[in-house]
Scaffold this motif. Structure first.
Motif, PDB file in Angstrom:
ATOM      1  N   LEU A 131      -2.329 -16.062  -4.409  1.00 53.16           N
ATOM      2  CA  LEU A 131      -3.436 -16.175  -3.468  1.00 53.16           C
ATOM      3  C   LEU A 131      -3.217 -17.423  -2.638  1.00 53.16           C
ATOM      4  N   ALA A 132      -2.629 -18.384  -3.274  1.00 49.73           N
ATOM      5  CA  ALA A 132      -2.434 -19.663  -2.626  1.00 49.73           C
ATOM      6  C   ALA A 132      -1.182 -19.670  -1.766  1.00 49.73           C
ATOM      7  N   GLY A 133      -0.282 -18.780  -2.053  1.00 45.91           N
ATOM      8  CA  GLY A 133       0.964 -18.750  -1.294  1.00 45.91           C
ATOM      9  C   GLY A 133       1.987 -19.714  -1.833  1.00 45.91           C
ATOM     10  N   GLY A 134       1.856 -20.055  -3.067  1.00 41.68           N
ATOM     11  CA  GLY A 134       2.695 -21.083  -3.671  1.00 41.68           C
ATOM     12  C   GLY A 134       4.181 -20.786  -3.650  1.00 41.68           C
ATOM     13  N   GLY A 135       4.832 -21.165  -2.569  1.00 41.33           N
ATOM     14  CA  GLY A 135       6.271 -21.007  -2.527  1.00 41.33           C
ATOM     15  C   GLY A 135       6.716 -19.599  -2.155  1.00 41.33           C
ATOM     16  N   VAL A 136       6.066 -18.628  -2.697  1.00 39.96           N
ATOM     17  CA  VAL A 136       6.448 -17.250  -2.446  1.00 39.96           C
ATOM     18  C   VAL A 136       5.665 -16.767  -1.231  1.00 39.96           C
ATOM     19  N   ASP A 137       6.326 -16.012  -0.386  1.00 43.99           N
ATOM     20  CA  ASP A 137       5.515 -15.511   0.710  1.00 43.99           C
ATOM     21  C   ASP A 137       5.266 -14.022   0.541  1.00 43.99           C
ATOM     22  N   VAL A 138       4.079 -13.767   0.137  1.00 42.86           N
ATOM     23  CA  VAL A 138       3.669 -12.383  -0.079  1.00 42.86           C
ATOM     24  C   VAL A 138       2.618 -12.073   0.980  1.00 42.86           C
ATOM     25  N   LYS A 146      -4.095  -6.981   4.383  1.00 39.37           N
ATOM     26  CA  LYS A 146      -5.016  -5.855   4.230  1.00 39.37           C
ATOM     27  C   LYS A 146      -5.915  -5.981   3.008  1.00 39.37           C
ATOM     28  N   PRO A 147      -5.343  -5.991   1.813  1.00 35.42           N
ATOM     29  CA  PRO A 147      -6.199  -6.021   0.618  1.00 35.42           C
ATOM     30  C   PRO A 147      -7.118  -7.234   0.599  1.00 35.42           C
ATOM     31  N   LEU A 148      -6.664  -8.296   1.202  1.00 30.21           N
ATOM     32  CA  LEU A 148      -7.468  -9.504   1.206  1.00 30.21           C
ATOM     33  C   LEU A 148      -8.697  -9.312   2.102  1.00 30.21           C
ATOM     34  N   GLU A 149      -8.472  -8.671   3.229  1.00 26.35           N
ATOM     35  CA  GLU A 149      -9.596  -8.389   4.122  1.00 26.35           C
ATOM     36  C   GLU A 149     -10.612  -7.475   3.450  1.00 26.35           C
ATOM     37  N   ARG A 150     -10.060  -6.490   2.752  1.00 29.70           N
ATOM     38  CA  ARG A 150     -10.970  -5.571   2.066  1.00 29.70           C
ATOM     39  C   ARG A 150     -11.821  -6.335   1.059  1.00 29.70           C
ATOM     40  N   PRO A 182      12.353  -3.276  -4.394  1.00 32.00           N
ATOM     41  CA  PRO A 182      13.685  -3.688  -3.943  1.00 32.00           C
ATOM     42  C   PRO A 182      13.883  -5.194  -3.955  1.00 32.00           C
ATOM     43  N   THR A 183      12.799  -5.924  -4.027  1.00 34.50           N
ATOM     44  CA  THR A 183      12.900  -7.369  -3.971  1.00 34.50           C
ATOM     45  C   THR A 183      11.902  -7.972  -4.946  1.00 34.50           C
ATOM     46  N   LYS A 184      12.218  -9.093  -5.487  1.00 31.50           N
ATOM     47  CA  LYS A 184      11.279  -9.730  -6.388  1.00 31.50           C
ATOM     48  C   LYS A 184       9.951  -9.939  -5.674  1.00 31.50           C
ATOM     49  N   ASN A 185      10.067 -10.267  -4.419  1.00 29.38           N
ATOM     50  CA  ASN A 185       8.879 -10.499  -3.628  1.00 29.38           C
ATOM     51  C   ASN A 185       8.004  -9.246  -3.520  1.00 29.38           C
ATOM     52  N   ASP A 186       8.654  -8.118  -3.413  1.00 29.63           N
ATOM     53  CA  ASP A 186       7.900  -6.864  -3.345  1.00 29.63           C
ATOM     54  C   ASP A 186       7.107  -6.668  -4.626  1.00 29.63           C
ATOM     55  N   LEU A 187       7.730  -7.026  -5.724  1.00 30.63           N
ATOM     56  CA  LEU A 187       7.047  -6.874  -7.006  1.00 30.63           C
ATOM     57  C   LEU A 187       5.828  -7.790  -7.065  1.00 30.63           C
ATOM     58  N   LEU A 188       6.023  -9.021  -6.670  1.00 30.99           N
ATOM     59  CA  LEU A 188       4.903  -9.960  -6.657  1.00 30.99           C
ATOM     60  C   LEU A 188       3.797  -9.449  -5.728  1.00 30.99           C
ATOM     61  N   GLY A 189       4.219  -8.983  -4.570  1.00 30.57           N
ATOM     62  CA  GLY A 189       3.240  -8.476  -3.620  1.00 30.57           C
ATOM     63  C   GLY A 189       2.438  -7.325  -4.206  1.00 30.57           C
ATOM     64  N   ALA A 190       3.122  -6.426  -4.896  1.00 31.66           N
ATOM     65  CA  ALA A 190       2.443  -5.263  -5.473  1.00 31.66           C
ATOM     66  C   ALA A 190       1.396  -5.703  -6.489  1.00 31.66           C
ATOM     67  N   ILE A 191       1.753  -6.686  -7.288  1.00 31.89           N
ATOM     68  CA  ILE A 191       0.800  -7.172  -8.285  1.00 31.89           C
ATOM     69  C   ILE A 191      -0.449  -7.738  -7.623  1.00 31.89           C
ATOM     70  N   GLY A 199      -2.586  -5.167  -6.021  1.00 30.78           N
ATOM     71  CA  GLY A 199      -3.330  -4.431  -7.041  1.00 30.78           C
ATOM     72  C   GLY A 199      -4.537  -5.215  -7.531  1.00 30.78           C
ATOM     73  N   LEU A 200      -4.323  -6.469  -7.792  1.00 34.12           N
ATOM     74  CA  LEU A 200      -5.425  -7.286  -8.290  1.00 34.12           C
ATOM     75  C   LEU A 200      -6.546  -7.399  -7.269  1.00 34.12           C
ATOM     76  N   LEU A 201      -6.172  -7.659  -6.039  1.00 35.63           N
ATOM     77  CA  LEU A 201      -7.183  -7.806  -4.994  1.00 35.63           C
ATOM     78  C   LEU A 201      -7.987  -6.509  -4.863  1.00 35.63           C
ATOM     79  N   ALA A 202      -7.292  -5.391  -4.927  1.00 39.13           N
ATOM     80  CA  ALA A 202      -7.987  -4.110  -4.808  1.00 39.13           C
ATOM     81  C   ALA A 202      -8.970  -3.944  -5.959  1.00 39.13           C
ATOM     82  N   ARG A 203      -8.529  -4.308  -7.160  1.00 42.20           N
ATOM     83  CA  ARG A 203      -9.400  -4.186  -8.317  1.00 42.20           C
ATOM     84  C   ARG A 203     -10.655  -5.060  -8.140  1.00 42.20           C
ATOM     85  N   LEU A 204     -10.427  -6.259  -7.663  1.00 38.75           N
ATOM     86  CA  LEU A 204     -11.561  -7.167  -7.460  1.00 38.75           C
ATOM     87  C   LEU A 204     -12.538  -6.592  -6.434  1.00 38.75           C
ATOM     88  N   ALA A 205     -11.985  -6.034  -5.355  1.00 34.43           N
ATOM     89  CA  ALA A 205     -12.860  -5.468  -4.327  1.00 34.43           C
ATOM     90  C   ALA A 205     -13.707  -4.357  -4.923  1.00 34.43           C
TER      91      ALA A 205
END
Lengths: 183, 183, 183, 183
Positions: free
Chosen positions: A107-114, A118-122, A52-61, A64-70
């Motif tokens: 990961l850095a939070g550059g301007g966008v707030d995602v 959770k995934p980061l903790e994992r 629903p929001t561009k931010n949601d899309l960024l967040g999903a990406i 997903g990446l963090l989960a893959r890395l874990a």
DNA sequence: GATGAATGAGGATTCATTCAT
DNA sequence: AATGAATGAATCCTCATTCAT
């Protein structure tokens, strides 16, 4: 029938995610949603229906990446040589970063707030496991903590990507960091 | 009269640079040029007369910052204790980063492409001097190269800023990097 | 089976109308069709199958409301005290309006053009009956015509709703109108 | 020179207001800002420079109208025959309404929230003066209050406009309202 | 008939840049 | 040189409507 349709929707969702990952990797998070839609071969409305929001899309990406890395970290923790697993993972992540612009930015939070707590903790837990095993094997100093590893992981990933390090510089730099972990 | 005007112009140029540094530090490179003009107390047209493109303005800021850093490095190289000068400089830069959003973004090339080759080389030379002296004093391994120091400097600065490291994490992380430089 | 389906369809049609009335009453005619579908518990496609156009849906609601009002007027005309019936009906309608956003908007034609000629004529006839009886009872001047009553009914309903009249102001205002009818 | 420019800007501002009044009168408040810009012969950005929000534009129109009405009321209060002034003003406003869609919508608050407290109070004061004088002249009952007059003014204006009353119906309806004021 | 995913035009708003004064 | 108004492309997002399943 409903199942069929949902299959279509799921396929679209994944196409959008893939397209978004590509577009944002190339152009950064400032790339337009329209471009994502075009690359995914769907209309703009479809992107917004799924995210629903561009931010949601960024967040999903990013999630997903963090989960893959874990998962990758976990795999290395189970199978590999404890002495090398942490460094192998670290190297792998930094190499990957070179192909993904968004990741570092986000990961850095550059301007966008995602919000990716959770995934980061994992991921940090998985990295923590790798670290513990490396320490038990005597490959890393005992007083190194997981958050320090994460911090240097993020730092080198971003820099490697954004700074355009060549493979040689990347390796030499990582060697220094690894030496810091050891001694 | 022309001289008079040029003096005015120079003053304006500097006010704009100062304002831009402040605004971009607070809001990131996405802040609007209009806000810079407002903070500088000039009209938008004046900003564009001095810097034909927003990018030029960003570039000027980064060049200025890099030059300032190089000067600081030089000062430390001349005066300070060679064993500590490099680490002191490194720590200082990373701490500063926490207060400047643009710097990290721009050093990183975040979205904007600013060409700062020259000033960057100059900074690298200054850092190179610090490094050489630290090596001569036996505080840093001999095979560490300037570009590796620069790479880790950029990496930790960005990460410290964008990742929102607290001072404690920042110190612990730098300790690891410094250990890597030593052994 | 077809009969079965038609029963389903009719039930759906009514659920949609009820939902639409509620949603448009709360949010005004600008509310989205999707919200109507959600409230009705059907898919968006179902709404459009029954009412090919949002406008059709709005039209159906208004027609329904007008019909209901006409029935109420008729009931009052048959049963009640002729001296009071017209004023009671008038007051009732205006009070109701305060709870229905759409009605006023649509009676008014606010943006949407809904054609409700027939039901409106029927309402006017009912109101005409109330009026005639009130006149026969001497409660209203003889030269007042039905279209004038309708006009003032619409005017005060809209204004009461959209202007947010409080009950006190509403009563005082209606008293003036009723005085106008009498003398 | 600055003065010149401001003259241009002022001219544009007025063109935009005029265009907006026309467009919103024809198409209602839902008309697009782009259409206003086109009618005014300026680019879309110019509209938003003068009125940062569509709502601001709507507010400006309504405030302007209310102010104009207040002035007209004042003029009638000073010059005219107290017995007729109030009714003349009332009639005039309702006639005007027939040419203005927005006004009614906005006075009513139809969907858009425009804050016009001040100008509305001023109008009410002017109307209050007309009312007092009419009462002193014996043309209106003493217990009629300004807010009742305002309420009926808004009601009949809206209805006259939105309902598409013809002049004849309008006159007959107003006669009833005026009778209500008298008796 | 129902479902709900996809479409895509439309709309508000922002902002770098240009240009008349 | 400075001013600041005007431009208009670009962006995010909404929603009526269509259509494959």
């Amino acid at each position: 029938m409903t199942a069929q349709l949902r299959a279509d929707a799921r396929r679209n969702r994944e196409r959008i995610l893939a397209a978004a990952e590509a577009v944002f990797a190339e152009r950064g998070a400032a790339a337009s949603t329209e471009e994502v839609a075009a690359r995914a071969g769907v209309a703009i409305g479809t992107v917004f229906r799924h995210f629903p929001t561009k931010n949601d899309l960024l967040g999903a990406i990013v999630k997903g990446l963090l989960a893959r890395l874990a998962e990758e970290a976990d795999a290395l923790a189970e199978g590999g040589d404890p002495e090398k697993a942490l460094f192998a993972f670290f190297t792998h992540v930094v190499e990957e970063a070179a192909a993904r612009k968004t990741v570092a930015e986000l990961l850095a939070g550059g301007g966008v707030d995602v919000r990716v707590g959770k995934p980061l903790e994992r991921l940090q837990e998985s990295v923590g496991t790798l670290l513990r095993r490396a320490q038990q094997a005597g490959a890393v100093r005992d007083d190194v903590r997981p958050d320090e590893v994460m911090a240097l992981l993020a730092a080198t990933s971003q820099a490697a990507l954004l700074g355009g390090w060549d493979p040689d510089l990347r390796n030499r730099t990582l060697k220094i960091v690894f030496a810091g972990f050891r001694a």
